[in-house]
Scaffold this active site. Structure first.
Site, PDB file in Angstrom:
ATOM      1  N   GLY A   1       0.805  -1.220   0.000  1.00 33.10           N
ATOM      2  CA  GLY A   1       0.000   0.000   0.000  1.00 33.10           C
ATOM      3  C   GLY A   1       0.837   1.270   0.000  1.00 33.10           C
ATOM      4  N   SER A   2       0.291   2.325   0.572  1.00 35.58           N
ATOM      5  CA  SER A   2       0.804   3.678   0.359  1.00 35.58           C
ATOM      6  C   SER A   2       2.140   3.995   1.014  1.00 35.58           C
ATOM      7  CB  SER A   2      -0.231   4.706   0.805  1.00 35.58           C
ATOM      8  OG  SER A   2      -1.355   4.671  -0.048  1.00 35.58           O
ATOM      9  N   THR A   3       2.694   3.123   1.862  1.00 34.53           N
ATOM     10  CA  THR A   3       4.051   3.382   2.346  1.00 34.53           C
ATOM     11  C   THR A   3       5.033   3.408   1.171  1.00 34.53           C
ATOM     12  OG1 THR A   3       4.315   1.015   2.804  1.00 34.53           O
ATOM     13  CG2 THR A   3       3.695   2.431   4.661  1.00 34.53           C
ATOM     14  N   MET A   4       4.660   2.774   0.051  1.00 37.59           N
ATOM     15  CA  MET A   4       5.534   2.775  -1.131  1.00 37.59           C
ATOM     16  C   MET A   4       5.591   4.150  -1.796  1.00 37.59           C
ATOM     17  SD  MET A   4       6.886  -0.239  -1.339  1.00 37.59           S
ATOM     18  CE  MET A   4       7.596  -0.251  -2.975  1.00 37.59           C
ATOM     19  N   LYS A   5       4.673   5.040  -1.471  1.00 34.14           N
ATOM     20  CA  LYS A   5       4.703   6.383  -2.073  1.00 34.14           C
ATOM     21  C   LYS A   5       5.990   7.117  -1.701  1.00 34.14           C
ATOM     22  CE  LYS A   5      -0.314   6.809  -2.344  1.00 34.14           C
ATOM     23  NZ  LYS A   5      -1.553   7.257  -1.675  1.00 34.14           N
TER      24      LYS A   5
END
Length: 722
Positions: free
Chosen positions: A314-318
């Site tokens: 999820g968004s931790t990869m942003k």
């Protein structure tokens, strides 16, 4: 007639003589064959004779012990016992002193509560016919010294014990998946051996188990050694001891936080990893549900979720998508885009968590609000799939970190088509592990340098005390510029400490915790799309603490949190951070206007003390603790290549031959143990926080093997944030 009879006698005599000679010749030939041949009828005569007159006894090697960095025993060998019962009355030669089980009902009744079996189960073993002796299955094995004594105190005839060793884990379910376990088995020769089955016990099995020795000697008919005969002996090589980077207190903080989250919020599973931000040392690592390493009766999964079960993050990869844009020179944080929804060329509609969006916002603001559409616009307008894939791989995604644990997964970062690329940019459609996510954060605390996480501090020969392996900070590759690091720190700070942003639930009073949140949908098991239930998510957080002087990288993730809320993750992370701040003394006391500067330590060993002090002072490192009255530095802490700030202590040990116990009152437990260990003094800690008392007075001469007990108390009570 008589003459004829005499002739027959002569004839028979000749035949008898010839037959006797023939048999004699055969015997001679057979004797020669036996004398000259090594093998007769497929039997090696020398080996047969040797087996009948030679006895070899195995000298078992002791399996090594596993310790935490605090020297707490986490895994060790202990004596165990197997219960046997003699059933044959032939063992008894004196009726007044029976040597077999006489009253089976009474024996079964008395043994039942100790063995955890029913009376009827025990009688099935005792009632076996034509058996000289019997055992009692798995519950009759691995008995402790206490259980053995309880059985002996029953004074029941016919019971005996076979002594062996088993693996024992003093802390039960503590660090269960990382430690793994070892079991006692019989090898092909019928010898009892302990074999690693999971975790560190499996990965380091050959190092831990050592090498068995033996004694070979000539025996008499009764099996005793024949006096004066030669004895061949090979000593056992004991297994090596392993010291981990795991800090028992940090691990306890993590385990406790995960348990509290389970009790207060509920989830399918929860993982948390904490590493030393400057070295890559793993200080705490856990997943829940865990299991008791001694009984293993509550184990539900044989894979370590932190390294072996990748999932869509999820968004931790942003964070890493934004870093890729910056490193490719295409990021403009003040540029704007329209948030809300985006329709791909194949008609797929991808939206922000707020489908209405926030109108036109900057990319900086998009990161703090965790906007999927912001990532899409970055990739569509300024980047391409190759840039993203290449940067993900530079950070270590899609390949193993190299951690010394079994069954590490690579995860996968395959994406090709437009929608796949966009999804990958915000952490969907790709899979990673918690340890990969922690590793990918290390450039942000090391001026762009990617570090390898490690869990083994050192391996020691228990006999010679020689350190045969020493773990160390390992730099993999520089993957980010100073400008990229500074910008990302700013963005993560705004995400947590800014008003109304997605990370605001992780804000702590000091404002020193920063990071990025993530919420990923769980893929459907049939491979078609994602589940839509409120709780069908993986919620996560990837953070740094404290921001002004990064010491810890924290990654936490939870699958199917109750109610689909991020509350369980944020509460657990803040609870751990609060305890870390008290334990390590990282409470922020910075006065207004005070600037924090960093300095990468060089090697100061063998430098003149004055020269070393001047160098440190010139770089704003003024908190210098000098040990001894020598004029030359012979040891230092922290070690070279470690970055410290102007608020940190540095210990310099000089070439003074009369160094004494220092006064460590007021030191944090970390600083105190670091200093004392530097001087070769073992430490035992009671409590957490800062030193308020030491068992050996300052000024006492240091002796070999000395151990000092430190009493610790927090400056303030430990707080569990709600």
């Amino acid at each position: 007639m008589k003459k004829k009879k005499g002739r027959n006698n002569v004839k028979y005599s000749k035949l008898l003589i010839i037959a006797s000679l023939f048999l004699f010749v055969i015997m001679i030939l057979r004797l020669l064959q036996l004398s000259l041949s090594k093998t007769i009828d497929d039997t090696n005569l020398q080996e047969l004779a040797s087996k009948r007159t030679t006895r070899t006894t195995t000298l078992s090697a002791k399996r090594g012990t596993i310790y935490s960095s605090n020297k707490d025993v986490l895994a060790q060998n202990v004596t165990s016992y197997k219960l046997i019962a003699y059933l044959s009355p032939k063992r008894t030669t004196n009726k007044n002193k029976p040597q077999h089980v006489v009253d089976k009902d009474l024996t079964a009744e008395k043994l039942a509560p100790i063995l955890g079996m029913t009376k009827e189960e025990i009688l099935t073993y005792l009632n076996k016919e034509n058996k000289y002796q019997t055992e009692f299955g798995s519950k009759g094995k691995g008995l402790t010294e206490l259980e053995k004594n309880q059985i002996q105190n029953l004074n029941l005839p016919g019971l005996d014990f076979v002594e062996s060793y088993k693996r024992y884990y003093p802390k039960g379910n503590f660090l269960s998946y990382t430690l793994g376990y070892a079991t006692t088995e019989e090898d092909k020769d019928g010898e009892q051996v302990i074999k690693g089955k999971m975790g560190l016990e499996l990965y380091y099995d050959n190092i831990l188990k050592g090498e068995d020795g033996y004694v070979t000697y000539q025996k008499d008919l009764k099996g005793y050694k024949i006096s004066g005969t030669k004895e061949i002996k090979k000593d056992a090589v004991q297994g090596k001891d392993i010291y981990l980077t795991i800090d028992s207190n940090v691990q306890f903080f993590v385990e406790q936080a995960l348990t509290n989250a389970k009790n207060n919020y509920g989830y399918e599973w929860f993982t948390m990893v904490i590493i030393d931000a400057k070295t890559g040392k793993i200080l705490g690592m856990s997943s829940n549900p865990n299991f008791d390493l001694n009984t293993r009766d509550n184990i539900t999964n044989y894979l370590d979720l932190t390294i072996s079960s990748p999932y869509e993050p999820g968004s931790t990869m942003k964070t890493f998508t934004y870093m890729a844009a910056m490193e490719n020179g295409v990021y403009n944080g003040s540029a704007t885009y329209k948030s809300g929804e985006y329709t791909t060329t194949d008609g797929t509609v991808i939206g922000d968590w707020n489908r209405n969006g926030w109108g036109y916002i900057t990319y900086d603001r998009g990161y703090a609000l965790s906007s999927n559409v912001g990532v899409i616009n970055l990739l569509k307008n300024f980047m391409n799939s190759a840039m993203l894939r290449q940067y993900y791989r530079k950070l270590g995604f899609g390949k193993k970190t190299g951690i010394t644990l079994p069954n590490e997964s690579t995860g996968q970062i395959s994406f090709k088509y437009e929608t796949e690329v966009f999804n990958a940019g915000f952490g969907q459609g790709i899979t990673t592990t918690p340890l990969q996510n922690v590793q990918a954060m290390t450039p942000l605390t090391n001026d762009g340098m990617l570090l390898k996480p490690y869990v083994v501090e050192k391996i020691v020969d228990p006999d010679t005390k020689e350190v045969v392996y020493k773990g160390k900070r390992t730099e993999k590759e520089r993957v980010a510029s100073t400008q990229t690091v500074q910008k990302m720190i700013q963005l993560m700070d705004d995400t947590v400490n800014g008003i109304g942003n997605t990370g605001s639930g992780f804000r702590i009073p000091s404002g020193e915790l920063i990071g990025k949140t993530g919420t990923a949908q769980i893929a459907a098991t049939n491979g078609r799309g994602y589940l839509n239930g409120k709780e069908d998510i993986i919620s996560s957080f990837s953070g740094i603490y404290p921001k002004s002087n990064p010491q810890f990288i924290i990654y936490a993730s939870v699958k199917r949190p109750a109610g689909g809320s991020q509350k369980g993750v944020s509460t657990a992370v803040k609870e751990v951070v609060s305890n870390l701040s008290k334990y390590y003394g990282t409470e922020v006391t910075e006065t207004e206007g005070e600037k924090i500067t960093t300095y990468k330590l060089p090697s100061l060993e063998n430098k003149k003390l004055d020269e070393a002090r001047q160098l440190l002072t010139a770089n704003n490192i003024t908190n210098q603790i000098i040990i001894g009255n020598g004029d030359k530095v012979i040891n230092q802490y922290p070690e070279k290549n470690i970055s410290i700030t102007n608020k940190d202590k540095i210990f310099l040990v000089t070439n003074d031959s009369n160094i004494t116990i220092p006064d460590v009152n007021g030191y944090s437990s970390k600083d105190a143990t670091s200093l004392l260990n530097l001087l070769g003094i073992k430490t035992k800690l009671t409590g957490t926080g800062y030193v308020t008392a030491q068992s050996i007075a300052a000024g006492t001469a240091i002796t070999q093997g000395m151990e000092i007990e430190l009493t610790l108390n927090p400056k303030f009570s430990i707080i569990f944030f709600a």
